[in-house]
Design an enzyme around this catalytic site. Structure first.
Site, PDB file in Angstrom:
ATOM      1  N   ARG A  66      58.750   4.420 -38.129  1.00 12.18           N
ATOM      2  CA  ARG A  66      58.176   5.712 -38.512  1.00 12.18           C
ATOM      3  C   ARG A  66      58.727   6.849 -37.639  1.00 12.18           C
ATOM      4  O   ARG A  66      58.961   7.952 -38.135  1.00 12.18           O
ATOM      5  CB  ARG A  66      56.648   5.635 -38.400  1.00 12.18           C
ATOM      6  CG  ARG A  66      55.911   6.865 -38.909  1.00 12.18           C
ATOM      7  CD  ARG A  66      54.416   6.555 -39.027  1.00 12.18           C
ATOM      8  NE  ARG A  66      53.641   7.646 -39.575  1.00 12.18           N
ATOM      9  CZ  ARG A  66      52.950   8.534 -38.838  1.00 12.18           C
ATOM     10  NH1 ARG A  66      52.972   8.447 -37.512  1.00 12.18           N
ATOM     11  NH2 ARG A  66      52.250   9.482 -39.420  1.00 12.18           N
ATOM     12  N   HIS A  70      60.354  10.205 -39.134  1.00 20.22           N
ATOM     13  CA  HIS A  70      59.830  11.529 -38.789  1.00 20.22           C
ATOM     14  C   HIS A  70      60.852  12.358 -38.018  1.00 20.22           C
ATOM     15  O   HIS A  70      60.782  13.583 -38.015  1.00 20.22           O
ATOM     16  CB  HIS A  70      58.524  11.396 -37.991  1.00 20.22           C
ATOM     17  CG  HIS A  70      57.349  11.054 -38.855  1.00 20.22           C
ATOM     18  ND1 HIS A  70      56.052  11.296 -38.484  1.00 20.22           N
ATOM     19  CD2 HIS A  70      57.285  10.501 -40.094  1.00 20.22           C
ATOM     20  CE1 HIS A  70      55.224  10.906 -39.456  1.00 20.22           C
ATOM     21  NE2 HIS A  70      55.955  10.401 -40.428  1.00 20.22           N
ATOM     22  N   VAL A  74      63.356  16.133 -40.083  1.00 20.15           N
ATOM     23  CA  VAL A  74      63.299  17.448 -39.445  1.00 20.15           C
ATOM     24  C   VAL A  74      64.628  17.706 -38.738  1.00 20.15           C
ATOM     25  O   VAL A  74      64.927  17.069 -37.728  1.00 20.15           O
ATOM     26  CB  VAL A  74      62.137  17.507 -38.428  1.00 20.15           C
ATOM     27  CG1 VAL A  74      62.007  18.907 -37.851  1.00 20.15           C
ATOM     28  CG2 VAL A  74      60.829  17.069 -39.086  1.00 20.15           C
ATOM     29  N   GLY A  76      67.509  16.714 -39.521  1.00 24.39           N
ATOM     30  CA  GLY A  76      68.380  15.540 -39.511  1.00 24.39           C
ATOM     31  C   GLY A  76      68.026  14.594 -38.379  1.00 24.39           C
ATOM     32  O   GLY A  76      67.128  14.864 -37.577  1.00 24.39           O
ATOM     33  N   SER A  80      65.167  15.204 -32.318  1.00 21.50           N
ATOM     34  CA  SER A  80      64.327  16.386 -32.036  1.00 21.50           C
ATOM     35  C   SER A  80      62.860  16.002 -31.852  1.00 21.50           C
ATOM     36  O   SER A  80      62.142  16.634 -31.077  1.00 21.50           O
ATOM     37  CB  SER A  80      64.461  17.438 -33.144  1.00 21.50           C
ATOM     38  OG  SER A  80      64.058  16.926 -34.397  1.00 21.50           O
ATOM     39  N   ASN A  98      52.412  14.032 -36.843  1.00 25.67           N
ATOM     40  CA  ASN A  98      52.674  13.265 -35.616  1.00 25.67           C
ATOM     41  C   ASN A  98      51.496  13.185 -34.657  1.00 25.67           C
ATOM     42  O   ASN A  98      51.309  12.175 -33.976  1.00 25.67           O
ATOM     43  CB  ASN A  98      53.866  13.871 -34.863  1.00 25.67           C
ATOM     44  CG  ASN A  98      55.164  13.704 -35.618  1.00 25.67           C
ATOM     45  OD1 ASN A  98      55.327  12.730 -36.358  1.00 25.67           O
ATOM     46  ND2 ASN A  98      56.067  14.644 -35.461  1.00 25.67           N
ATOM     47  N   PRO A 167      56.433  14.036 -45.787  1.00 20.89           N
ATOM     48  CA  PRO A 167      55.414  13.825 -46.828  1.00 20.89           C
ATOM     49  C   PRO A 167      54.045  13.512 -46.221  1.00 20.89           C
ATOM     50  O   PRO A 167      53.958  12.794 -45.225  1.00 20.89           O
ATOM     51  CB  PRO A 167      55.940  12.613 -47.606  1.00 20.89           C
ATOM     52  CG  PRO A 167      57.400  12.573 -47.328  1.00 20.89           C
ATOM     53  CD  PRO A 167      57.573  13.131 -45.939  1.00 20.89           C
ATOM     54  N   HIS A 197      56.207   0.693 -45.864  1.00 22.10           N
ATOM     55  CA  HIS A 197      54.771   0.435 -45.720  1.00 22.10           C
ATOM     56  C   HIS A 197      54.434  -1.033 -45.979  1.00 22.10           C
ATOM     57  O   HIS A 197      53.269  -1.391 -46.127  1.00 22.10           O
ATOM     58  CB  HIS A 197      53.958   1.375 -46.620  1.00 22.10           C
ATOM     59  CG  HIS A 197      53.902   2.785 -46.093  1.00 22.10           C
ATOM     60  ND1 HIS A 197      53.314   3.832 -46.762  1.00 22.10           N
ATOM     61  CD2 HIS A 197      54.373   3.323 -44.921  1.00 22.10           C
ATOM     62  CE1 HIS A 197      53.422   4.944 -46.036  1.00 22.10           C
ATOM     63  NE2 HIS A 197      54.069   4.654 -44.935  1.00 22.10           N
ATOM     64  N   THR A 198      55.416  -1.868 -46.036  1.00 22.84           N
ATOM     65  CA  THR A 198      55.200  -3.316 -46.043  1.00 22.84           C
ATOM     66  C   THR A 198      54.726  -3.796 -44.668  1.00 22.84           C
ATOM     67  O   THR A 198      54.255  -4.927 -44.531  1.00 22.84           O
ATOM     68  CB  THR A 198      56.496  -4.058 -46.421  1.00 22.84           C
ATOM     69  OG1 THR A 198      56.277  -5.464 -46.314  1.00 22.84           O
ATOM     70  CG2 THR A 198      57.656  -3.721 -45.476  1.00 22.84           C
ATOM     71  N   ASP A 249      49.808  -3.051 -45.957  1.00 17.26           N
ATOM     72  CA  ASP A 249      50.118  -4.143 -46.878  1.00 17.26           C
ATOM     73  C   ASP A 249      49.077  -5.235 -46.669  1.00 17.26           C
ATOM     74  O   ASP A 249      49.144  -5.994 -45.700  1.00 17.26           O
ATOM     75  CB  ASP A 249      51.536  -4.650 -46.602  1.00 17.26           C
ATOM     76  CG  ASP A 249      51.877  -5.912 -47.390  1.00 17.26           C
ATOM     77  OD1 ASP A 249      50.985  -6.486 -48.061  1.00 17.26           O
ATOM     78  OD2 ASP A 249      53.046  -6.328 -47.326  1.00 17.26           O
ATOM     79  N   SER A 252      50.581  -9.137 -46.450  1.00 18.50           N
ATOM     80  CA  SER A 252      51.392  -9.626 -45.312  1.00 18.50           C
ATOM     81  C   SER A 252      51.707  -8.445 -44.398  1.00 18.50           C
ATOM     82  O   SER A 252      52.815  -7.919 -44.393  1.00 18.50           O
ATOM     83  CB  SER A 252      52.673 -10.289 -45.805  1.00 18.50           C
ATOM     84  OG  SER A 252      53.402  -9.392 -46.616  1.00 18.50           O
ATOM     85  N   ASP A 257      58.462  -7.569 -46.317  1.00 14.40           N
ATOM     86  CA  ASP A 257      58.783  -8.278 -47.571  1.00 14.40           C
ATOM     87  C   ASP A 257      58.468  -7.347 -48.739  1.00 14.40           C
ATOM     88  O   ASP A 257      58.285  -6.151 -48.533  1.00 14.40           O
ATOM     89  CB  ASP A 257      57.981  -9.586 -47.645  1.00 14.40           C
ATOM     90  CG  ASP A 257      56.479  -9.347 -47.522  1.00 14.40           C
ATOM     91  OD1 ASP A 257      56.032  -8.190 -47.666  1.00 14.40           O
ATOM     92  OD2 ASP A 257      55.746 -10.324 -47.276  1.00 14.40           O
TER      93      ASP A 257
END
Ligand SMILES: *[C@@H]1O[C@H](CO)[C@@H](O)[C@H](O)[C@H]1NC(C)=O
Ligand SMILES: *[C@@H]1O[C@H](CO)[C@@H](O)[C@H](O)[C@H]1NC(C)=O
Ligand SMILES: *[C@@H]1O[C@H](CO)[C@@H](O)[C@H](O)[C@H]1NC(C)=O
Length: 275
Positions: A66, A70, A74, A76, A80, A98, A167, A197-198, A249, A252, A257
């Site tokens: 993550r 993140h 911002v 690229g 940062s 954040n 997002p 988000h698995t 998830d 699992s 997966d």
């Protein structure tokens, strides 16, 4: 003599050619062998610190992935996100996406410290985040890939970029898609990257709306599987418990997966943005 030198010229072209091809296929300056001479152990050092951190706490794999996401949304992938506030810099760490949720900075610090010992001033923090994200995938059973390297670290941060580009869990699909489009990513990228988000957890504040007041009429999101929703309400009350965690998830939680996508079909995705 002229012949010899033109022969040497052709020879030198041949030697340079494969490098040029690599440069092209890896988008300009980035390539997976960027530190091959300047810091040959870079990849191994990142991998071993990430492996130790994930062994201590599985959740760290998701947290590091993550951080990379993140960072990249911002200005690229430029590190940062790692800058603290000072002088003209207002840290991205305090943005809505954040604040109270970005974590894993101490692991990045550990990696950087070891790299500085091995080869001072060489490996960028942006590359550390990128490598750590890949290693986190591998360590949780997910895919591996070659990481093009050579990113340079930013000397500026953008709090507004962090607030506006990343997002939010309750953004509409159109909003999320336009945020991806702004990064040069399309709907396929959106679906694939949501698949991260698995693994990992989300805080109660990020999905409470679905449980109690999805559309402002005091009703829950009726598209949620009912027993799944009831279970979530126990961990995420109408008020309080904001920082309480639920797995993204349900099948699992610690394994990279495709059950995340199967859960969505079963109406058991955690966030509005997942659905
Ligand atoms: C999304 O959540 C934020 C923060 O909780 C809230 O201010 C906003 O109204 C929500 N947006 C929608 C469309 O529900
Ligand atoms: C649901 O949300 C709306 C607007 O977002 C608010 O006016 C209303 O009081 C909320 N209802 C409950 C029961 O929380
Ligand atoms: C947070 O979750 C735990 C269960 O993991 C629950 O016992 C606790 O009551 C929750 N906190 C609140 C404020 O509901």
């Amino acid at each position: 003599m002229a012949r010899v030198s033109s022969f040497l010229f052709v020879l030198s072209l041949l030697c340079v050619l494969p490098l040029c091809l690599c440069d092209k296929s890896y988008g300009g300056k980035l390539n997976p062998w960027f530190y091959a001479h300047s810091c040959p152990k870079a990849g191994e050092i990142v991998r071993s610190v990430v492996a130790n951190a994930v062994a201590r706490e599985t959740r760290m794999a998701a947290s590091l992935m993550r951080l990379h996401f993140h960072d990249c949304f911002v200005q690229g992938c430029d590190g940062s996100l790692l800058l603290d506030s000072s002088g003209r810099i207002v840290s991205e760490k305090s943005s809505n996406p954040n604040s109270k949720s970005a974590r894993g900075f101490e692991v990045v610090d550990q990696i950087k410290a070891q790299l500085e010992k091995e080869c001072p001033g060489t490996v960028s923090c942006a590359d550390i985040l990128t490598l750590a994200a890949r290693d986190s995938s591998v360590l949780t059973g997910g895919p591996s890939w070659m990481v093009p390297l050579g990113r340079r670290d930013s000397r500026s941060a953008s709090l507004s970029g962090s607030n506006n580009n990343i997002p939010a869990p309750n953004n509409t699909f159109q909003t999320i898609l336009s945020k991806f489009n702004r990064q040069g990513l399309d709907v396929t990228d959106l679906v694939a990257l949501s698949g991260s988000h698995t693994i990992g957890f989300s805080r109660c504040t990020s999905f409470r709306q679905r449980l109690y007041n999805q559309s402002g009429n005091g009703r829950p999101d009726m598209t949620l599987e009912q027993s799944f929703a009831a279970n979530l309400r126990q961990r995420c009350p109408r008020s309080g418990g904001d920082q309480n965690l639920s797995v993204l998830d349900i099948v699992s939680a610690a394994r990279f997966d495709n059950s995340y996508f199967k859960n969505l079909i079963e109406k058991m995705g955690l966030l509005n943005s997942d659905v």
